[in-house]
Write a protein that holds these residues in place. Structure first.
Motif, PDB file in Angstrom:
ATOM      1  N   ASP A 142     -12.899   2.711  -2.695  1.00 41.99           N
ATOM      2  CA  ASP A 142     -12.299   1.592  -3.436  1.00 41.99           C
ATOM      3  C   ASP A 142     -12.244   0.323  -2.600  1.00 41.99           C
ATOM      4  N   GLU A 143     -11.969   0.498  -1.307  1.00 40.07           N
ATOM      5  CA  GLU A 143     -11.863  -0.665  -0.425  1.00 40.07           C
ATOM      6  C   GLU A 143     -13.163  -1.474  -0.433  1.00 40.07           C
ATOM      7  N   LYS A 144     -14.288  -0.759  -0.434  1.00 35.86           N
ATOM      8  CA  LYS A 144     -15.583  -1.440  -0.383  1.00 35.86           C
ATOM      9  C   LYS A 144     -15.856  -2.251  -1.647  1.00 35.86           C
ATOM     10  N   ASP A 202     -11.209  13.098   3.540  1.00 32.39           N
ATOM     11  CA  ASP A 202      -9.845  13.310   4.038  1.00 32.39           C
ATOM     12  C   ASP A 202      -9.592  12.531   5.317  1.00 32.39           C
ATOM     13  N   ALA A 203     -10.629  12.358   6.125  1.00 28.95           N
ATOM     14  CA  ALA A 203     -10.475  11.612   7.389  1.00 28.95           C
ATOM     15  C   ALA A 203     -10.531  10.102   7.181  1.00 28.95           C
ATOM     16  N   ARG A 204     -11.351   9.635   6.247  1.00 26.71           N
ATOM     17  CA  ARG A 204     -11.550   8.177   6.106  1.00 26.71           C
ATOM     18  C   ARG A 204     -10.563   7.510   5.151  1.00 26.71           C
ATOM     19  N   ASN A 205     -10.015   8.280   4.186  1.00 27.88           N
ATOM     20  CA  ASN A 205      -9.092   7.671   3.228  1.00 27.88           C
ATOM     21  C   ASN A 205      -7.829   7.071   3.861  1.00 27.88           C
ATOM     22  N   PRO A 206      -7.177   7.783   4.822  1.00 26.01           N
ATOM     23  CA  PRO A 206      -5.920   7.225   5.363  1.00 26.01           C
ATOM     24  C   PRO A 206      -6.109   5.851   5.994  1.00 26.01           C
TER      25      PRO A 206
END
Lengths: 282, 282
Positions: A142-144, A202-206
């Motif tokens: 979503d950020e992108k 799981d690692a990149r979302n936070p």
């Protein structure tokens, strides 16, 4: 969206796609990816391998001359970006939201107006106010897309995608031409891609979520009365489909029984551990 | 328990074992499987592939001439069987419990007496009252051991094993003799075994739990004051180890930062979806 057609015709031998893109052709394909208020990521996978999912979904795919193997999962998705925070069910009345599939059908039943808008046009539509909200995936993706810049209220949870599974579709003729050794190699590779994708999200979302909040995006939880209304309408929709479509009834009964038992079980030790850890200062 | 020795000496080329069996040889190997109040199953896997775990744990294994690949996870385990329900922290005072590794060390710091008893002798020890409690895995495995017949109070959550990872240990010489194609095949196969095991436990645990409850076993949640005390002592233990053991400090700092971010993130959409579903009449 033409992936299934291409696999069916043999134009390509295989494709990586969510099964639920094709609910317009066959509603029961929704179960391959997940349906609103369905299963979380672990439960969805467990249903596939040990709850009947593999046979039921591949039976539904047989008429398209395709076989599916799970190959990735984003985990539960976020609820999308809203120009204004949703504080009550009434706030949904007439709200134009970019959301497809069964999620859109349920939104419509609780007062919203689902819209189909191609990915590249969402930003502009939200900025102009042509639509009021749009859902995509989770923080890392979503950020992108940058939707938070024009609709800075970011909702959770994405109740229409509790644990969406991506699939590896293979043309039946191509699949059946493989030896059992090659079939096993394809299955193992798909599992490795699945594990890799889940671990990466799981690692990149936070980190993405933290950057988004730091940039001024406001998180909000969908109001309980909205969740309750959406749940009720989703169950009513599934019940109507069970009446009109025997294939739906057959798969849904298996899926719903599995979902009931999974949630009974996850309530104890998994939730007991997760709740406790999420409440700590770490 | 001799698996690591056998891999190190080259007596066998590989073994399937949890890394934490070897914390007596090297405390940091606890992180390969998980430590009390560590990560849940998805987070543990994500730490391995994208949070530094793979390199850190394999560096710790280098002196044993072994390389590890994740190969299975039971999900969060249950808290074991107790002759009497634990209603307060005081009830733990002097309680003799079959529990090993770091879980045992933490239990000792909150008043319990950890015991090492081989699997085959647990039933008799519990029946006679030589011990007051014993932990094993989760419903699917626990039911087969029958401990609930002699200690019918079944606790949750297993805070010492939030998402224990099993590993595939390979002798370095054997591993390095493989071509990159064969290495990739081994990794993909390990991932497939991982996916299969997790899915199987998730599917089989609910039915076993229901049968156990129907047979008269009583479920209870560990009291909050006991969880809080155990958490506090676990953190104190990790802090002491960080002071005395630079390798521990290095790995724990990476692990703890990852754990903090994961729990921040899981609190939103995953927990929002799971909590809601677990509260429904399905």
């Amino acid at each position: 969206l033409q992936a299934l057609d291409a696999v069916t015709s043999g134009t390509v031998e295989c494709a990586h796609t969510p099964t639920y893109f094709y609910v317009g052709k066959e509603p029961t394909l929704g179960f391959g990816t997940g349906v609103p208020f369905g299963l979380n990521a672990r439960q969805q996978h467990s249903w596939w391998y040990f709850g009947g999912g593999e046979k039921l979904v591949n039976d539904a795919l047989a008429k398209f001359k395709a076989t599916s193997i799970p190959c990735g999962n984003s985990g539960c998705q976020m609820g999308g970006f809203f120009r204004k925070e949703i504080k009550s069910l009434a706030d949904l009345k007439g709200l134009k939201m970019r959301i497809g599939g069964f999620g859109g059908k349920v939104l419509e039943r609780i007062g919203g107006v689902p819209q189909n808008i191609p990915g590249g046009e969402i930003y502009q539509a939200l900025e102009k106010g042509t639509i009021d909200a749009a859902e995509w995936v989770g923080p890392y993706d979503d950020e992108k897309l940058g939707l938070g810049k024009v609709a800075p209220n970011y909702a959770y949870p994405g109740w229409w995608e509790g644990g969406p599974e991506l699939d590896f579709f293979i043309n039946d003729k191509a699949w059946n031409s493989l030896s059992s050794e090659y079939k096993a190699a394809v299955e193992a590779s798909a599992s490795h891609a699945h594990v890799d994708m889940q671990a990466k999200y799981d690692a990149r979302n936070p980190a993405a979520l933290k950057r988004m909040v730091a940039s001024g995006i406001k998180l909000f939880r969908f109001p309980k009365e909205m969740m309750d209304a959406a749940f009720k309408e989703a169950m009513a929709l599934y019940s109507e489909l069970s009446t009109s479509n025997p294939n739906w009834k057959k798969i849904y009964e298996d899926f719903a029984t599995f979902r009931r038992d999974e949630n009974l079980w996850f309530r104890f030790t998994e939730a007991g551990f997760d709740d406790f850890m999420q409440a700590q200062r770490l």
